[in-house]
Enzyme design. Sequence first.
Site, PDB file in Angstrom:
ATOM      1  N   PRO A  62      -0.826  73.230 105.952  1.00 48.72           N
ATOM      2  CA  PRO A  62      -1.786  72.916 104.912  1.00 48.72           C
ATOM      3  C   PRO A  62      -1.498  72.989 103.534  1.00 48.72           C
ATOM      4  CG  PRO A  62      -2.303  74.813 105.954  1.00 48.72           C
ATOM      5  CD  PRO A  62      -1.242  74.569 106.499  1.00 48.72           C
ATOM      6  N   CYS A  63      -0.613  72.269 102.929  1.00 51.37           N
ATOM      7  CA  CYS A  63      -0.122  72.427 101.566  1.00 51.37           C
ATOM      8  C   CYS A  63      -1.051  72.195 100.604  1.00 51.37           C
ATOM      9  CB  CYS A  63       1.072  71.755 101.273  1.00 51.37           C
ATOM     10  SG  CYS A  63       1.048  69.906 101.596  1.00 51.37           S
TER      11      CYS A  63
END
Length: 283
Positions: free
Chosen positions: A249-250
């Site tokens: 989850p950048c």
Amino acid sequence: METKETQAHIDFERVKEAIQYLHENFQRQPRLDEVSEEVNVSPHHFQRIFSTWAGTSPKKFLQYISLGHAKRLLREEQSSLFEAAYRTGLSGSSRLHDLFVNIEAMTPAEYKNGGEGLEISYSFAQSPFGEMIVASTERGLCRLAFADNRDHAISDLKVEFPNAKLTFGRDHHQIQALQIFHNDWNDLSRVKLHLRATPFQLRVWETLVKVPLGNLVTYGALAKEIGQPSAARAVGSAVGDNPIAFLIPCHRVIQSTGHFGNYHWGPDRKEAIIGWESARVAG
């Protein structure tokens, strides 16, 4: 003939456009009819598709994407960035990524020679945030990226693995990974990722999967978490090089000011994902 996938894409594009408008005008809290007019649908229809997509009303969603919301999330995590990972719970939409994402690095030879000897299958699938390309080797998922243009998405895959054999098709790794977008995550088995990356990139990505749903982290805090507090810039580069959208989850990494900042697949999509996750956590 219009398919469900086509309609879902149209709805997302409308919602994305609305989110951009809300973000640009959130300080004056625009009315429902004003926002619906921006996306060329009736207020009733807009309320329906927005609530169906986000799980909450446009007014409530506006609170989730405001600058104050981002700053509050950051303030609440001062004690220990990932303590929330153990407070979030293990069921439903709060299930944590690090419980079922397993990252495996490619061998040095595979890394160096651009995937020579690898057979990669790829396909396209719809998500709440637009169409995605999903690709995998026999050992796991190697790419999950938003594909606003299919030809460009395939070209990017070829650039990443210039010497691999690419075949159109979907395997169990791809099917399992796409379960992340379902409403119930209780039945998820461990998702295996097979990534071409440096040891530093892997450390950053492995740390990212521990950021819980609905939470945000700054580049500086992420650098501290991997034991290199002065490496915020290098961490930013590793975040930007992430080949696995959403699962790694950048999108949950933001600036220390609370501004969401850039995103490889577009800042509007980043805001949409953050708001969607916050709405799910809020129930």
